[in-house]
Design an enzyme around this catalytic site. Structure first.
Site, PDB file in Angstrom:
ATOM      1  N   ALA A 182      11.106   0.358   8.465  1.00 55.17           N
ATOM      2  CA  ALA A 182      12.128   1.451   8.510  1.00 55.17           C
ATOM      3  C   ALA A 182      11.724   2.471   7.603  1.00 55.17           C
ATOM      4  CB  ALA A 182      13.450   0.857   8.390  1.00 55.17           C
ATOM      5  N   ARG A 201      -6.060   3.197  -7.271  1.00 52.13           N
ATOM      6  CA  ARG A 201      -7.026   2.360  -6.350  1.00 52.13           C
ATOM      7  C   ARG A 201      -6.689   2.555  -4.838  1.00 52.13           C
ATOM      8  NH1 ARG A 201      -3.235  -3.377  -7.100  1.00 52.13           N
ATOM      9  NH2 ARG A 201      -1.817  -2.890  -5.468  1.00 52.13           N
ATOM     10  N   TYR A 259      10.117  -2.439   5.550  1.00 50.09           N
ATOM     11  CA  TYR A 259       8.813  -1.633   5.300  1.00 50.09           C
ATOM     12  C   TYR A 259       8.655  -0.816   6.508  1.00 50.09           C
ATOM     13  CZ  TYR A 259       4.003  -0.212   4.777  1.00 50.09           C
ATOM     14  OH  TYR A 259       2.607   0.266   4.865  1.00 50.09           O
ATOM     15  N   GLY A 262      -0.271   6.911  -6.889  1.00 49.95           N
ATOM     16  CA  GLY A 262      -0.796   5.639  -6.424  1.00 49.95           C
ATOM     17  C   GLY A 262      -2.370   5.959  -6.392  1.00 49.95           C
TER      18      GLY A 262
HETATM   19  P1  NAD Z   1      -2.513  -0.433  -2.961  1.00 52.56           P
HETATM   20  O1  NAD Z   1      -1.506  -1.381  -3.291  1.00 52.56           O
HETATM   21  O2  NAD Z   1      -3.888  -0.766  -3.010  1.00 52.56           O
HETATM   22  O3  NAD Z   1      -1.954   1.006  -3.779  1.00 52.56           O
HETATM   23  C1  NAD Z   1      -0.707   1.496  -4.138  1.00 52.56           C
HETATM   24  C2  NAD Z   1      -0.819   2.355  -5.317  1.00 52.56           C
HETATM   25  O4  NAD Z   1       0.698   2.700  -5.631  1.00 52.56           O
HETATM   26  C3  NAD Z   1      -1.205   1.656  -6.361  1.00 52.56           C
HETATM   27  O5  NAD Z   1      -1.956   2.717  -7.302  1.00 52.56           O
HETATM   28  C4  NAD Z   1      -0.009   1.359  -7.173  1.00 52.56           C
HETATM   29  O6  NAD Z   1      -0.304   1.390  -8.529  1.00 52.56           O
HETATM   30  C5  NAD Z   1       0.868   2.571  -6.941  1.00 52.56           C
HETATM   31  N1  NAD Z   1       2.368   2.422  -7.118  1.00 52.56           N
HETATM   32  C6  NAD Z   1       2.912   1.352  -6.775  1.00 52.56           C
HETATM   33  N2  NAD Z   1       4.292   1.639  -6.971  1.00 52.56           N
HETATM   34  C7  NAD Z   1       4.350   2.732  -7.864  1.00 52.56           C
HETATM   35  C8  NAD Z   1       5.321   3.268  -9.028  1.00 52.56           C
HETATM   36  N3  NAD Z   1       6.384   2.894  -8.970  1.00 52.56           N
HETATM   37  N4  NAD Z   1       4.844   4.534  -9.494  1.00 52.56           N
HETATM   38  C9  NAD Z   1       3.621   4.788  -9.467  1.00 52.56           C
HETATM   39  N5  NAD Z   1       2.675   4.189  -8.600  1.00 52.56           N
HETATM   40  C10 NAD Z   1       2.898   3.108  -8.059  1.00 52.56           C
HETATM   41  O7  NAD Z   1      -2.221   0.129  -1.414  1.00 52.56           O
HETATM   42  P2  NAD Z   1      -2.837   0.956  -0.418  1.00 52.56           P
HETATM   43  O8  NAD Z   1      -3.342   0.240   0.762  1.00 52.56           O
HETATM   44  O9  NAD Z   1      -3.702   1.884  -1.107  1.00 52.56           O
HETATM   45  O10 NAD Z   1      -1.489   1.932   0.171  1.00 52.56           O
HETATM   46  C11 NAD Z   1      -1.340   3.293  -0.318  1.00 52.56           C
HETATM   47  C12 NAD Z   1      -0.289   3.592   0.804  1.00 52.56           C
HETATM   48  O11 NAD Z   1      -0.840   3.487   2.125  1.00 52.56           O
HETATM   49  C13 NAD Z   1       1.056   2.972   0.816  1.00 52.56           C
HETATM   50  O12 NAD Z   1       2.174   4.183   0.976  1.00 52.56           O
HETATM   51  C14 NAD Z   1       0.979   2.054   1.758  1.00 52.56           C
HETATM   52  O13 NAD Z   1       2.382   1.839   2.202  1.00 52.56           O
HETATM   53  C15 NAD Z   1       0.342   2.946   2.821  1.00 52.56           C
HETATM   54  N6  NAD Z   1      -0.389   2.139   4.147  1.00 52.56           N
HETATM   55  C16 NAD Z   1      -1.360   1.320   3.689  1.00 52.56           C
HETATM   56  C17 NAD Z   1      -2.100   0.552   4.732  1.00 52.56           C
HETATM   57  C18 NAD Z   1      -3.023  -0.651   4.518  1.00 52.56           C
HETATM   58  O14 NAD Z   1      -3.181  -1.316   5.365  1.00 52.56           O
HETATM   59  N7  NAD Z   1      -3.399  -0.689   3.491  1.00 52.56           N
HETATM   60  C19 NAD Z   1      -1.360   0.587   6.038  1.00 52.56           C
HETATM   61  C20 NAD Z   1      -0.435   1.471   6.134  1.00 52.56           C
HETATM   62  C21 NAD Z   1       0.141   2.492   5.340  1.00 52.56           C
END
Ligand code: NAD
Length: 253
Positions: free
Chosen positions: A160, A19, A158, A16
């Site tokens: 869990a 972005r 999510y 991921g």
């Molecule tokens: P985002 O949606 O901007 O990025 C998610 C990334 O995961 C993207 O690059 C997407 O292409 C990639 N991805 C999704 N499914 C995929 C797959 N099957 N194969 C390969 N890549 C895949 O989200 P973010 O906010 O940057 O989140 C990153 C992590 O942080 C996640 O695990 C999210 O649950 C966690 N998180 C985010 C927040 C928040 O507030 N932004 C809070 C708590 C946890």
């Protein structure tokens, strides 16, 4: 002055990484000397981040992989080893959410969330550990969420899955400490990224959310990346099996 967070000579793979939090980690790891493998399903977006890394005179590869598929996981690790000869740091960052009250949730949503938040993290870690064991070193950083320890409404599946990420972090750390593989996780609070931009575009929602954060601001990707840098660097070499909350105080309210 010595940079205690120096990652020179290390190779990091970030799922991921195209972005949001993952892209910021790629930038900050490179800034501190690491070569980076940027992975998501969108190769073009990964290439843009990889380009930023090479602009910092570090090496980078952009890979398209669906990390919910074992075949893609294996080929992403093979390419990493073919290119760099080793893997020092894996960040299991790819993840997704679906917001719904339990009574309206669907089987498809459940499978979607669990495939990316848990299955992918489990098998990426397994396959990376097989590379790290002969190296006798490695760091795995899992991205959990404060939703994994708080019972927020409408994100039950999510939450869990992210609780299970904390659990797997402890189990992996216990199984692999003997190989000097350190496994930790980060539990972010509310961070401004694409994952929640639609919700936060509503000023009323934003205002309500900010009132729940003692520091009265949204987190930025750099807030999470700073912790990911600490956990990747040698200064954290006596820390394993832990989850670090980075949430502006949200979870203490
Ligand atoms: P985002 O949606 O901007 O990025 C998610 C990334 O995961 C993207 O690059 C997407 O292409 C990639 N991805 C999704 N499914 C995929 C797959 N099957 N194969 C390969 N890549 C895949 O989200 P973010 O906010 O940057 O989140 C990153 C992590 O942080 C996640 O695990 C999210 O649950 C966690 N998180 C985010 C927040 C928040 O507030 N932004 C809070 C708590 C946890």
């Amino acid at each position: 002055m010595e940079n205690v967070l120096d990652l020179t000579g290390k190779v990091a793979l970030i799922t991921g990484g195209s972005r949001g939090l993952g892209a910021q980690m790629a930038r900050d790891y490179a800034k501190n000397g690491a070569d980076v493998v940027v992975v998501s399903r969108n190769k073009e977006a990964c290439e843009e981040v990889a380009h930023e890394v090479t602009q910092m005179n570090r090496r980078a590869i952009a890979l398209s992989a669906d990390v919910t598929k074992m075949r893609d996981i294996q080929s992403m690790l093979k390419t990493t080893i073919d290119e760099f000869g080793k893997l020092d740091i894996l960040v299991n960052n790819a993840g997704a959410n679906a917001t719904n009250p339990v009574l309206e949730a669907t089987e498809e949503e459940w499978d979607f969330i669990y495939n990316i938040n848990l299955k992918a993290l489990y098998f990426c870690s397994q396959q990376a550990a097989k590379v790290m064991i002969p190296q006798k070193s490695g760091k795995i950083i899992n991205i959990s969420s404060i939703g994994g320890s708080r019972a927020y409404r409408n994100i039950a599946a999510y939450g869990a899955s992210k609780a299970a990420v904390m659990h797997l972090t402890r189990t992996f750390s216990n199984e692999w400490a003997r190989y000097n593989i350190l496994v930790n996780s980060i539990a972010p609070g509310l961070i401004a990224t694409d994952i929640n931009k639609d919700d936060l575009a509503d000023p009323k929602v934003l205002d309500r959310m900010l009132k729940m954060i003692p520091l009265r601001r949204l987190g930025q990707p750099s807030d999470i990346s700073a912790m990911a840098l600490f956990l990747a660097s040698d200064v954290s070499n006596y820390i394993t099996g832990q989850t670090f909350i980075v949430d502006g105080g949200k979870s203490v309210e």
